[in-house]
Scaffold this motif. Structure first.
Motif, PDB file in Angstrom:
ATOM      1  N   THR A 147       0.892  -1.213   0.010  1.00 33.60           N
ATOM      2  CA  THR A 147       0.116  -0.003   0.014  1.00 33.60           C
ATOM      3  C   THR A 147       0.841   1.316  -0.040  1.00 33.60           C
ATOM      4  N   ASN A 170      -7.627   2.142  -0.145  1.00 35.72           N
ATOM      5  CA  ASN A 170      -8.838   1.933   0.688  1.00 35.72           C
ATOM      6  C   ASN A 170      -9.844   3.253   0.116  1.00 35.72           C
ATOM      7  N   PRO A 237     -10.343  -4.922   3.961  1.00 32.60           N
ATOM      8  CA  PRO A 237     -10.354  -4.502   5.314  1.00 32.60           C
ATOM      9  C   PRO A 237     -11.139  -3.492   5.901  1.00 32.60           C
ATOM     10  N   ILE A 242      -8.432   3.896  15.075  1.00 28.50           N
ATOM     11  CA  ILE A 242      -7.335   4.170  16.444  1.00 28.50           C
ATOM     12  C   ILE A 242      -7.567   5.569  16.380  1.00 28.50           C
ATOM     13  N   THR A 309       1.999   2.318  12.837  1.00 27.10           N
ATOM     14  CA  THR A 309       2.827   3.165  13.967  1.00 27.10           C
ATOM     15  C   THR A 309       1.941   2.821  15.175  1.00 27.10           C
TER      16      THR A 309
HETATM   17  C1  DTB Z   1      -5.695  -1.249   6.008  1.00 31.53           C
HETATM   18  O1  DTB Z   1      -6.956  -1.041   5.966  1.00 31.53           O
HETATM   19  N1  DTB Z   1      -5.297  -1.180   7.627  1.00 31.53           N
HETATM   20  C2  DTB Z   1      -4.005  -1.342   7.601  1.00 31.53           C
HETATM   21  C3  DTB Z   1      -3.440  -1.609   6.120  1.00 31.53           C
HETATM   22  N2  DTB Z   1      -4.623  -1.469   5.404  1.00 31.53           N
HETATM   23  C4  DTB Z   1      -2.439  -1.032   5.686  1.00 31.53           C
HETATM   24  C5  DTB Z   1      -3.222  -0.200   8.152  1.00 31.53           C
HETATM   25  C6  DTB Z   1      -3.861   0.062   9.427  1.00 31.53           C
HETATM   26  C7  DTB Z   1      -3.071   1.363  10.087  1.00 31.53           C
HETATM   27  C8  DTB Z   1      -3.391   1.780  11.525  1.00 31.53           C
HETATM   28  C9  DTB Z   1      -2.779   2.893  12.080  1.00 31.53           C
HETATM   29  C10 DTB Z   1      -1.292   2.834  12.237  1.00 31.53           C
HETATM   30  O2  DTB Z   1      -0.670   1.827  12.675  1.00 31.53           O
HETATM   31  O3  DTB Z   1      -0.706   3.800  11.794  1.00 31.53           O
END
Ligand code: DTB
Ligand code: SAM
Ligand code: SF4
Length: 343
Positions: A147, A170, A237, A242, A309
């Motif tokens: 991605t 997405n 997904p 968060i 992250t």
């Molecule tokens: C998706 O839909 N969720 C994932 C993945 N594709 C790349 C990413 C989630 C990221 C959550 C925030 C972070 O950890 O920075």
């Protein structure tokens, strides 16, 4: 939207056959959301079992290969340079370090490895390095996903030639609500990248987020946009936002867990042969809520302590959860089981 126009008994009968269709109306999708919860879950689990083995969940590993400093302004994202979130901008990771993470992921039971970069779009020079990563991760026997932001048709082809299985991009939310979340690229830009990915022969991974402050109708709109694409994304997904301090969405009212489960269930029903991935947000979910997501048809999750992250539950908690629920990992060889039928 007039849900009363929908013959719900007829719709339920049709859905239970689990044949992929692309002519969904928003009213039909809204009618599924409005079903009594137990009816919705029963239907989703019936659909799930027509295309996938029961009690199997794919374990995927995510790695941020290029973190922070992103020029886009996605209001949910800790990696945007527009917000002060404490995430430091880093350079693109070396191929060897990426491979070490992929080997560790495989040893921990992952069958899929997803590489994420905080870019608006990749530069061709960076793409050389990402292509090398993809070829070598694939050679380890892992399914590959990347991605990297928007792609040109030529960039999508290059990724395919390197051995990329899936590209994640997405839609995030409904076309109507999208402009309140991202201003630096349009919904149509995203659709364009998805069609370049499709034309290059890659599998599409495309979903969205719950908890952005969207209305129930925006969740309908997101699933309608996905399920009426010329071909369903093979991978969908579903993220729970968060909330990261410093992002504009920090402090939003959190959605009800039951509404999140409904989102998974309706995604399963309207895209019956696609992998539905319970993605971000599991750290804040109870075991019971996650169990309902699996019952609703989610069949993939991210392993490990970290997503890109932010925090993720980690192996100990997940092993206990799988043991409690009698769930086993879906191995790589059977993932092709998910390939949507030709209709
Ligand atoms: C998706 O839909 N969720 C994932 C993945 N594709 C790349 C990413 C989630 C990221 C959550 C925030 C972070 O950890 O920075
Ligand atoms: N920069 C690339 C892009 O946006 O296309 C790839 C990485 S981006 C982090 C991938 C996806 O992660 C986003 O589209 C969004 O759905 C999800 N995401 C990002 N931050 C999130 C958060 N705080 N909570 C939930 N999902 C999030
Ligand atoms: Fe950048 Fe992707 Fe985050 Fe948007 S979601 S700010 S494009 S890393």
């Amino acid at each position: 939207m007039d849900v009363t126009q929908v013959d719900i008994e007829d719709l339920k009968r049709q859905c239970a056959e689990a044949k992929p269709r692309h002519d969904w109306t928003r009213a039909e999708i809204a009618a599924l959301f409005a079903l009594p919860f137990n009816d919705l879950l029963f239907l989703a689990q019936q659909v799930h079992r027509r295309h996938f083995p029961a009690n199997r969940v794919q374990m995927s590993q995510l790695l941020s290969i290029k973190t922070g400093g992103c020029p886009e302004d996605c209001a949910y994202c800790p990696q945007s340079a527009a917000f002060d979130t404490g995430v430091k901008a880093e350079k693109l990771m070396a191929v060897e370090a990426t491979l070490a993470a992929a080997r560790a992921a495989k040893a921990n039971g992952a069958s899929r490895f997803c590489m994420g970069a905080a870019w608006r779009n990749p530069k061709d020079r960076d793409l050389d390095q990402v292509c090398a990563m993809i070829s070598e991760v694939k050679a380890l026997g892992l399914e590959t996903c990347a991605t990297l932001g928007m792609l040109t048709p030529q960039q999508a082809r290059r990724l395919g030639e390197a051995g990329l299985d899936y590209y994640n991009h997405n839609l995030d939310t409904s076309p109507e609500f999208y402009g309140e979340i991202i201003t630096t690229r349009t919904f149509q830009d995203r659709l364009d990248t998805l069609s370049h990915v499709r034309d290059a022969g890659l599998k599409v991974c495309c979903g969205g987020i719950v908890g952005l402050g969207e209305q129930a109708d925006d969740r309908v709109g997101l699933l309608h946009s996905l399920a009426t694409l010329p071909a369903h994304p093979e991978s969908v997904p579903i993220n729970m936002l968060i909330q990261v301090e410093g992002t504009p969405l920090h402090g939003r009212t959190k959605p009800d867990g039951i509404d999140f489960v409904r989102m998974i269930a309706v995604a399963r029903i309207v895209m019956p042969a696609s992998m539905v991935r319970l993605s971000a947000g599991r750290e804040q979910m109870s075991d019971e809520l996650q169990a309902l997501c699996f019952l609703a048809g989610a069949n993939s999750l991210f392993l490990g302590e970290k997503l890109l992250t932010t925090k993720n539950p980690g192996q100990d908690r997940d092993e206990k959860l799988f043991a409690k629920l009698g769930i086993e990992p879906l191995p790589y060889e059977t993932v092709e089981f998910a390939a949507p039928s030709a209709e």
